[in-house]
Design an enzyme around this catalytic site. Structure first.
Site, mmCIF file in Angstrom:
data_model
loop_
_atom_site.group_PDB
_atom_site.id
_atom_site.type_symbol
_atom_site.label_atom_id
_atom_site.label_comp_id
_atom_site.label_asym_id
_atom_site.label_seq_id
_atom_site.Cartn_x
_atom_site.Cartn_y
_atom_site.Cartn_z
ATOM 1 N N SER A 188 8.525 4.308 -9.901
ATOM 2 C CA SER A 188 9.069 2.977 -10.097
ATOM 3 C C SER A 188 10.236 3.042 -11.085
ATOM 4 O O SER A 188 11.161 3.827 -10.880
ATOM 5 C CB SER A 188 7.963 2.023 -10.561
ATOM 6 N N ASP A 440 5.696 -0.567 0.608
ATOM 7 C CA ASP A 440 6.037 -0.963 -0.748
ATOM 8 C C ASP A 440 7.283 -1.836 -0.716
ATOM 9 O O ASP A 440 8.330 -1.403 -0.228
ATOM 10 C CB ASP A 440 6.295 0.293 -1.591
ATOM 11 N N HIS A 465 3.407 1.884 -3.261
ATOM 12 C CA HIS A 465 4.162 2.155 -4.482
ATOM 13 C C HIS A 465 3.707 3.452 -5.149
ATOM 14 O O HIS A 465 2.564 3.575 -5.570
ATOM 15 C CB HIS A 465 3.995 0.969 -5.434
#
Length: 507
Positions: A188, A440, A465
């Site tokens: 991320s 995601d 994710h």
């Protein structure tokens, strides 16, 4: 129907709301109750087996030479040398570029590094991002560090990357391991930092694994409709009825909230605690569940954001499609929300006023008001959420109110690039893996096509994710096992090339 409050979700798992008429509050807070969110349950018996916490004396400001710049703070990092082959063998060092929160939380959810360390005989290091966790400047006092723009001004991605470079160089020197190759990892926002680190500090890291890193989610590179379009598709792919029930529920919630006694109906329907309720709060509470369930639609049970079953989107839709609920929309939604908020069945009621921050994510607010201007949450007619548009003016108004600052929406692309990325990096960068799972919502801002032979995109149709970075389990599907095998193979090649060049005295 009036517009629902627009919710902006920021990596790694952070969101805040701004209503269509302005900003809703002076403080941007996580929307998940602390009673629900718990640390990841690990495959080892205790956290102490994973790492040892240490501290590094870090410079406050790497880019100026004013007296204030030379102040220092204690930056935490976690280290595991259990499998390290040692400096004499030039054994590698794996470094996690910390996200916007407590580094222990991210270390406990990055099992890939622990799982592969024995194979590579790697030293593991997880560095905490400045202003988060226990890595707080100004004497570790958050009351000072978080007090105003003058102190928060030292919180930025560029300062963080310089922190990581400084710490890594010093650590290698102290370990007499200057020739041990470094690979950086991140998921991320941490994945964005890993990719940018490789581009900015190629002399420090020979490669980067950037998982679910939306480095293209800036300016007009990625459509602001993409994020919620992916969430919509996640639910619609499970059940058309599930999609329609959620899509049609917002108007029903708003109409009920405006009726006499309507809020009490909503309170009872959704088991909301008695301290606070509003129609908008219910909508934010539900949308949070849908967004984060889509993000973490893992193929195995997880406990990253909250305890959830495998394939939680499917389970949400199963609850909505349950014929036992008849035509009771609120009962259907309550069943779906329970998958995210109360899968363990222990919550007696849900506190919509809970603004606690169990993982120390709060200062992302500052980053979202300065450089991390990532346009998301626009909704077209097909969206599962009410129709809306991305409104930069609302963001800027909030940031002016909260910090008396003006965002710099073009800074990230100026500093790191992003436009025409394939053309730019084809003849410049190397040794970066971009992983994205197409379930995601952040994948829409990710690198989905390989740029060169050594800047490789790995795309998993059923991935969520940074699922590749999670601890491996016996229940992992074959596609996920294959993704990790491919990543190991690529990293192995990086090391082979590095050791070959070193042996032949190539610089």
């Amino acid at each position: 129907m009036k517009k629902m409050a627009t919710t902006f979700i920021l990596p790694c798992i952070f969101l805040f709301s701004i209503s269509s008429s302005g900003f809703s509050s002076a403080k941007i807070t996580p929307r998940f109750p602390s009673s629900i969110v718990r640390p990841e349950q690990l495959s080892v018996s205790s956290q102490t087996e994973l790492y040892e916490a240490k501290y590094f004396t870090q410079l406050l400001d790497h880019f100026n030479y004013q007296p204030q710049s030379y102040r220092t703070f204690q930056q935490r990092y976690l280290i595991n040398d259990k499998y390290w082959g040692g400096a004499d063998k030039l054994a590698p060092i794996f470094v996690y570029t910390g996200n916007e929160g407590d580094i222990e939380w991210f270390a406990q959810n990055t099992g890939f590094m622990f799982d592969t360390a024995p194979h590579f005989q790697a030293l593991l290091v997880f560095i905490e991002h400045r202003f988060y966790g226990k890595s707080i400047p100004f004497g570790g006092d958050t009351n000072v560090a978080y007090s105003n723009a003058s102190t928060l001004g030292y919180l930025s991605s560029t300062q963080a990357l310089a922190d990581y470079a400084t710490l890594i160089i010093d650590l290698k020197k102290n370990l007499s391991a200057t020739n041990s190759p470094v690979v950086v990892f991140g998921g991320s926002y941490g994945g964005m930092l890993a990719a940018w680190f490789r581009l900015k500090y190629p002399h420090v890291a020979i490669g980067a694994l950037a998982s679910s890193a939306p480095i293209l989610n800036f300016e007009n590179i990625t459509s602001p409709y993409t994020f919620n379009n992916i969430i919509t598709q996640d639910f619609r792919s499970e059940s058309e009825n599930c999609y329609k029930v959620i899509k049609g529920s917002w108007e029903q919630i708003e109409e009920t909230a405006m009726k006499n006694g309507g809020l009490e109906v909503l309170r009872k329907s959704f088991r909301i605690c008695k301290n606070y309720i509003s129609g908008g709060a219910i909508e934010n509470w539900l949308s949070t569940a849908y967004v984060y369930t889509a993000m973490t639609d893992y193929p195995t049970p997880s406990n990253f954001l909250s305890p959830m079953p495998a394939y939680p989107v499917k389970q949400m839709c199963k609850a909505i499609d349950d014929p036992a609920q008849g035509n009771d929309t609120f009962a259907k939604l309550y069943g779906a929300a329970n998958v995210y908020y109360n899968y363990t069945g222990t919550a007696a009621c849900f506190d919509l006023a809970d603004d606690s921050d169990p993982h120390g994510l709060g200062e992302w607010t500052w980053q979202a008001c300065t450089e991390m201007i990532m346009p998301v949450n626009a909704n077209n007619e097909e969206s599962i959420f009410p129709v809306s548009t991305w409104n930069y003016s609302n963001r800027a108004a909030f940031c002016k109110f909260a910090f008396d600052i003006e965002p710099r929406p073009n800074w990230i692309t100026t500093e790191f690039g992003g436009h025409d990325i394939k053309r730019v990096l084809k003849r410049f960068g190397s040794n970066i893996i971009f992983f994205n799972g197409l379930r995601d919502p952040w994948s829409g801002g990710g690198v989905l096509e390989s740029i060169s032979k050594s800047i490789v995109a790995i795309v998993a149709k059923d991935g969520a994710h940074h699922v590749d970075l999670r601890f491996a389990t016996s229940e992992d599907p074959e596609w996920l096992q294959d993704v990790r095998k491919r990543e190991v193979k690529i990293i192995t090649k990086w090391f082979s090339e590095y050791y070959h060049d070193l042996a032949h005295h190539f610089s």
